[in-house]
Structure formats: structure tokens, C-alpha cells
Design an enzyme around this catalytic site. Structure first.
Site, PDB file in Angstrom:
ATOM      1  N   CYS A  64       0.812  -1.220   0.000  1.00 29.00           N
ATOM      2  CA  CYS A  64       0.000   0.000   0.000  1.00 29.00           C
ATOM      3  C   CYS A  64       0.842   1.266   0.000  1.00 29.00           C
ATOM      4  O   CYS A  64       0.453   2.281  -0.574  1.00 29.00           O
ATOM      5  CB  CYS A  64      -0.924   0.019   1.212  1.00 29.00           C
ATOM      6  SG  CYS A  64      -1.875  -1.486   1.471  1.00 29.00           S
ATOM      7  N   ASP A  96      -3.571  -3.869   7.400  1.00 28.18           N
ATOM      8  CA  ASP A  96      -4.726  -4.661   7.824  1.00 28.18           C
ATOM      9  C   ASP A  96      -4.745  -6.030   7.160  1.00 28.18           C
ATOM     10  O   ASP A  96      -5.173  -7.013   7.764  1.00 28.18           O
ATOM     11  CB  ASP A  96      -6.021  -3.917   7.492  1.00 28.18           C
ATOM     12  CG  ASP A  96      -6.268  -2.746   8.428  1.00 28.18           C
ATOM     13  OD1 ASP A  96      -5.423  -2.508   9.304  1.00 28.18           O
ATOM     14  OD2 ASP A  96      -7.297  -2.072   8.279  1.00 28.18           O
ATOM     15  N   ASP A 138      -5.219   1.709   5.029  1.00 30.38           N
ATOM     16  CA  ASP A 138      -6.548   2.044   5.537  1.00 30.38           C
ATOM     17  C   ASP A 138      -6.558   3.084   6.647  1.00 30.38           C
ATOM     18  O   ASP A 138      -7.290   4.063   6.588  1.00 30.38           O
ATOM     19  CB  ASP A 138      -7.248   0.780   6.042  1.00 30.38           C
ATOM     20  CG  ASP A 138      -7.585  -0.186   4.921  1.00 30.38           C
ATOM     21  OD1 ASP A 138      -7.249   0.109   3.756  1.00 30.38           O
ATOM     22  OD2 ASP A 138      -8.176  -1.237   5.204  1.00 30.38           O
ATOM     23  N   GLU A 465     -11.362  -5.738  12.761  1.00 30.20           N
ATOM     24  CA  GLU A 465     -12.138  -6.057  11.567  1.00 30.20           C
ATOM     25  C   GLU A 465     -12.374  -7.561  11.504  1.00 30.20           C
ATOM     26  O   GLU A 465     -11.498  -8.354  11.844  1.00 30.20           O
ATOM     27  CB  GLU A 465     -11.402  -5.588  10.309  1.00 30.20           C
ATOM     28  CG  GLU A 465     -11.343  -4.087  10.187  1.00 30.20           C
ATOM     29  CD  GLU A 465     -10.664  -3.613   8.918  1.00 30.20           C
ATOM     30  OE1 GLU A 465     -10.744  -2.407   8.648  1.00 30.20           O
ATOM     31  OE2 GLU A 465     -10.059  -4.437   8.208  1.00 30.20           O
ATOM     32  N   SER A 491     -13.970  -5.163   7.443  1.00 33.67           N
ATOM     33  CA  SER A 491     -13.081  -4.668   6.405  1.00 33.67           C
ATOM     34  C   SER A 491     -13.899  -3.997   5.315  1.00 33.67           C
ATOM     35  O   SER A 491     -15.061  -4.338   5.082  1.00 33.67           O
ATOM     36  CB  SER A 491     -12.291  -5.835   5.816  1.00 33.67           C
ATOM     37  OG  SER A 491     -11.715  -5.479   4.581  1.00 33.67           O
TER      38      SER A 491
END
Length: 575
Positions: A64, A96, A138, A465, A491
Site C-alpha cells: 500500500c 490490515d 486504511d 475487523e 473490512s
């Protein structure tokens, strides 16, 4: 003698382009500070320039954030070109995707607060005048935006960009476009004997073909779209993928933009108004974005001192239709949104329908309407983004629920519901692991309402999550037949019948704490109601002698977090 226009203009006080960094550059007593700054490259002429913090969550832990190192360099070029002096610093980011389904997920949401706190700490300590905030994962997106709102300086947000979709070659000879969510669902399918292990391996190897955030309209892409709608990032900057060199141009222009904001005296809270948050909610609803956006927008608004509540999401969601056929429930990914014109296409469609406020100020110094007029985005293509006259659903993709099981509220991603009402029998689990074990044992069946409690902000702690269990339920073929309810989160890639953010949470003696196996639970999405169908007097009697479980963590960051964090209904903010 009459005053001339030029004289009047001279009398108008211009914004100080160095509103804070004079504390470290000006005057005899700042010799030591200037000496330190000379060591990092500043010269005599640079001390007159505004100092811009370039805060990056770059790391090598997750794809990411991999592009942020490159983008930060381009941001700094833009700052230099505009007459500022950039000073880059780093902050953390938690993956995540890697931390899902085990103890590591307890640390995900708290990372949002750590990011905001760390950026605030550096910006305040070093007296930096403005910031460009770069993020790709995130929690780093809302963390950066929370910092911008809290500091109320000239700030621009820049997204890393999403990953390209992968292609898996399966054992039957077919090829399938995949994202990371396919891996979680493949695990459930394999466990039930519905997919061979070699196909799971093929999917695993294909889901992340390079750098960028998870490719569907999951949490990162949802929050990037929200940031653009808020006016905190440059128009058109949310959708291009991480590998696309257009991002380098956006990075340079972001660096230039923050210096121009300083010249004009525009700060984050000039942009982050109530109307701007309403625009962001409208865009999230129309995209059918992640339920995490509810939590994060509430938190950003809290930092901006804007009164935002779950009622605002209900009000806007009731009139904004769901238009985007994007994953996790739809067919397309963020690169497809980019191909048809990006987030401006959605914003222009909503603006033309009177569902967006065009007068909101943005980081360009122009309004939303002016930005869209300059871009002149095309109309929705009818496939990736539907026209307002042909929506996927007449209301937004996220629904706020209340009822006897969620007096303070709960959140459901209604974009994936085929019917409005589900009534099922409670199967109650204290924590996600017990529910996963029951699914693997085959004891969760059609018609069950799986309740996972003590996973809230305090009780988890960290409001984990539940992607491991939701992916496994879908992979097991039960995605449309089992309702999942939790005081935890989901999520952005979650699909199925999933209600999260139930408040009050179990550890705070919310009704979810007193559910028992066999209770009947009714979800009515159309009427926005979540009820437990037990006689109220009998249900209330279960409260007698209630004692919450002791804190799971007695030292470290989560021990501090539990003492500070508030309800999910107000964004799980700390203070």
C-alpha cells in the site's frame, strides 16, 4: 486626498507565509536552531521560506505504501518550485491485510490515533508552517486527515494510489481477475471442500501484482475518494493507480498547492466545513463505500470541531442513490473508475442533481463547482458508474440502524442486500476465533445470526475487523444465508449480511452483551431497525450481576487506548 485602490490594497494585511517557523529561524536567540537546520541543507536564503512538513507513512511492510517514497520526492520538488522549503518526516502504518484474523488486528484502529498524534507532535515541535500528508493504507488516510483537522494549518492530502488487479490461472484452465479479498474467501471455500488447495495458491500468488492499496472500493479507496470530496486533495487525484506516473504530477502540484494556501491564508478548517463532510458522505454513499468511512469521517469531523453524527449519514443516505458497480459487491475496481474519469465523474453527477454542495472551498483555492467546471468530467459511463436515473439502489450503500439491539446505532453495508428483512436465530460468540472454529466445524448453518461480541473499541480492544470470518462465511457458500452482527468492525472488502459498530458495545453493558443462543434477531434494512425479539422485561433481567471481562492488555498502547477511547457511534475517538 482620496485613497487610491493601490493604497487600499497595500493597507490590507497579507497572510504571514511563515506563521510558525519564525520561532526557529528569526532572531539572535535562534542561532542554535538555525545551526541544526543548516546541517540538513538549509542556507541563508532558505530561512525566509515557509517550512513545509512532508509527512509520509512509507514503509516496506505492505504494498500500500511503497509508492510514497517516490511521491514524497515529487512533493518536495513542488514545494521548492513554489518557494517553500520541504522537510520530510515519517510515521507508522499498519497493514490490515497482514494483521487480519489474529492478535495483530487489535492494533489496527489505534494506529489511526498514533498517526494523528505523531504528525501533530512533529508539526508542533518543529513549528512547521504547513503540510503535505501522504498515505496509502486504511488507517493512515484518516490518521493524516485527523492530524490536518487538529492542527488547522495549510495542508494537502496525497493518496498513494491503488494496486492493479491480479489475474489468477485456476486449475480448470480459466483465468480470474482477483484482489486480496478473493484470498480470504478462497480460504473459506477450501475449508468446505469447495475449492482445491492449488487454486488457493494461485490466487495467493496473483492478488498483489505490485505496489498500491487494495484495489476495490475498500477502505483505502473509499477514504481517498472521501478526501477528494472533502476538498483536502487535488481534484482527480484519488483514482489513478499507484504505478501511474500521473501520480508524480499530482504530487508536485500538491507541494505547490500547500505553499499557495499559505500565501492565501487558507487552513484546513476553512475547507473542512459541515458542508464538506456532507459532500464526502454523499460520495461514499454513491460509491457504496466501506462502512469504516462512517467511523473515520466522524473522527475527522471531531478533530475539525464540526458537529457530525450518525443522523447525518442517515439523512444523506436516504436521498443519495447507490451508483457504483464496484467491488466488494460489484464487478469493478478503482482502476476501472479511473478509466472512466475518476471521482470527478461521480461528484459532477451528484452536483448536477443537487446532491453536492458546489460552494465548498478546496485545496486548489477554488470551490468544488469551479474545480469540476475546469475538469469538465464526462457523464457516468453506465457500467462502472450508473446514471442517477438508473441507480443500483435508490438509496446510499451504507445504512445506519437503531433499535433494541443498537440504541446508539449500528452500521450495515446495505449495498449487498438482496432483501430488506432478515430474521435469524442467535449464535453468540465472545470473540472472532470461537466463531471461526464453529464455521470450520460446520455448526454454523443457514438462518443463523452469528453474534461476535467483546470486539468493540474498548472490549476488543481496538475494534478488530472481522474479514477472516466474513470471508470464510462467503467462501463456505453462506454469504446470503447467515447474518453476522458485532460490536467490532468489518473490512472495506467485506461482503454478505454484516452489521457492525453496534453501540453501546458489550463491555459497556450494551444489549449485545445480554444476547443468548436461541434469541431471535430481526434486521429491517428498509426501516433501519435492528431488534432482538425477546420480551423486554425478560431481556432486561439478564443485566443483573453483569460484570465485564477484565482488560486484555494491562500495559502498552492498548492499555492507554482503552482508558481514552469512546463509542463507535461517535467515531471511536480518544478525547
Amino acid at each position: 486626498m482620496p485613497t487610491t485602490d493601490s493604497a487600499r490594497a497595500a493597507d490590507i494585511k497579507q497572510p504571514d507565509i511563515k506563521p510558525r517557523s519564525r520561532d526557529v529561524t528569526d532572531g539572535l536567540e535562534k542561532a542554535a536552531a538555525r545551526g541544526m537546520l543548516r546541517a540538513v541543507g538549509m542556507g541563508d536564503e532558505d530561512f525566509a521560506k515557509p517550512q513545509i512538513g512532508v509527512a509520509s507513512s512509507w514503509n516496506e511492510i505492505t504494498p500500500c505504501n511503497l509508492s510514497l517514497d517516490r511521491l514524497a520526492k515529487a512533493v518536495k520538488e513542488g514545494v521548492f518550485a513554489a518557494g517553500g522549503y520541504p522537510l520530510e518526516f515519517g510515521t507508522i502504518s499498519v497493514s490490515d491485510g497482514i494483521s487480519m484474523g489474529h492478535e495483530g488486528m487489535h492494533f489496527s484502529l489505534v494506529s489511526r490515533e498514533v498517526i494523528a498524534d505523531s504528525v501533530e507532535t512533529v508539526m508542533q515541535a518543529e513549528r512547521l508552517d504547513g503540510s503535505v500528508l501522504l498515505a496509502g493504507c486504511d488507517k493512515s488516510l484518516p490518521g493524516m486527515l485527523m492530524a490536518a483537522a487538529r492542527l488547522d494549518l495549510a495542508s494537502v492530502f496525497l493518496y498513494a494510489g491503488s494496486i492493479l488487479p491480479g489475474v489468477a490461472k485456476l486449475s480448470d484452465g480459466s483465468e480470474r481477475e482477483v484482489t486480496i479479498i478473493d484470498a480470504f474467501e478462497a480460504v473459506g471455500a477450501c475449508a468446505r471442500g469447495l475449492m482445491p488447495r492449488e487454486d488457493v495458491d494461485a490466487i495467493e500468488r496473483a492478488i498483489c501484482p505490485g505496489e498500491g492499496a487494495c484495489g476495490g472500493m475498500y477502505t483505502a479507496n473509499t477514504m481517498a475518494s472521501a478526501a477528494e470530496a472533502l476538498g483536502m486533495s487535488l481534484p482527480g487525484s484519488a483514482a489513478p493507480p499507484a504505478t501511474d506516473r500521473r501520480r508524480d504530477g499530482f504530487a508536485r502540484r500538491s507541494g505547490q498547492a500547500v505553499v499557495e494556501l499559505l500565501r492565501r491564508g487558507i487552513t484546513a478548517r476553512d475547507i473542512l466545513t459541515k458542508e464538506a463532510f456532507e459532500n464526502a458522505i454523499a460520495v461514499v454513499m454513491a460509491f457504496g463505500g466501506s462502512t469504516n468511512a462512517v467511523l473515520h469521517l466522524l473522527a475527522i469531523a471531531h478533530e475539525a470541531d464540526v458537529a457530525l453524527s450518525l443522523d447525518d449519514f442517515s439523512r444523506i443516505g436516504s436521498k443519495v442513490p447507490h451508483l457504483a458497480d464496484v467491488k466488494p459487491f460489484g464487478r469493478h475496481v478503482m482502476t476501472d473508475v479511473d478509466h472512466i474519469g475518476g471521482v470527478p465523474v461521480m461528484m459532477k453527477a451528484l452536483l448536477d442533481a443537487g446532491l453536492l454542495n458546489g460552494d465548498c472551498l478546496t485545496v486548489t483555492g477554488a470551490t468544488v463547482a469551479q474545480n469540476l467546471a475546469a475538469i469538465a468530467p464526462p457523464d457516468p459511463d453506465g457500467k462502472v458508474l450508473r446514471a442517477l436515473s438508473d441507480p443500483l439502489h435508490p438509496t446510499g450503500g451504507i445504512t445506519i440502524l437503531r433499535g433494541s439491539l443498537a440504541p446508539e446505532g449500528a452500521v450495515v453495508k446495505s449495498a449487498g442486500f438482496d432483501s430488506d428483512v432478515f430474521e435469524g436465530t442467535a449464535r453468540v460468540f465472545d470473540g472472532e476465533r470461537a466463531a471461526l472454529d464453529a464455521l470450520e466445524d460446520g455448526t454454523i448453518t443457514k438462518g443463523d445470526a452469528v453474534v461476535i461480541r467483546y470486539e468493540g473499541p474498548k472490549g476488543g480492544p481496538g475494534m478488530r475487523e472481522m474479514l477472516a470470518i466474513t470471508g470464510a462465511i462467503k467462501g463456505a457458500g453462506l454469504g446470503k444465508d447467515v447474518l453476522l452482527l458485532t460490536d467490532g468492525r468489518f473490512s472495506g472488502g467485506t461482503t454478505g449480511l454484516c452489521v457492525g459498530h453496534i453501540a453501546p458495545e458489550a463491555v459497556d453493558a450494551g444489549p449485545i452483551a445480554f444476547l443468548r443462543d436461541g434469541d431471535r434477531i430481526r434486521l429491517d434494512v428498509a426501516n433501519r431497525v435492528l431488534d432482538v425479539l425477546v420480551d423486554p422485561a425478560e431481556f432486561d433481567s439478564r443485566r443483573t450481576g453483569f460484570t465485564p471481562p477484565p482488560p486484555r492488555y494491562k500495559t502498552g498502547v492498548l492499555a492507554k487506548y482503552v482508558k481514552l477511547v469512546g463509542s463507535a457511534a461517535i467515531g471511536a475517538v480518544c478525547g
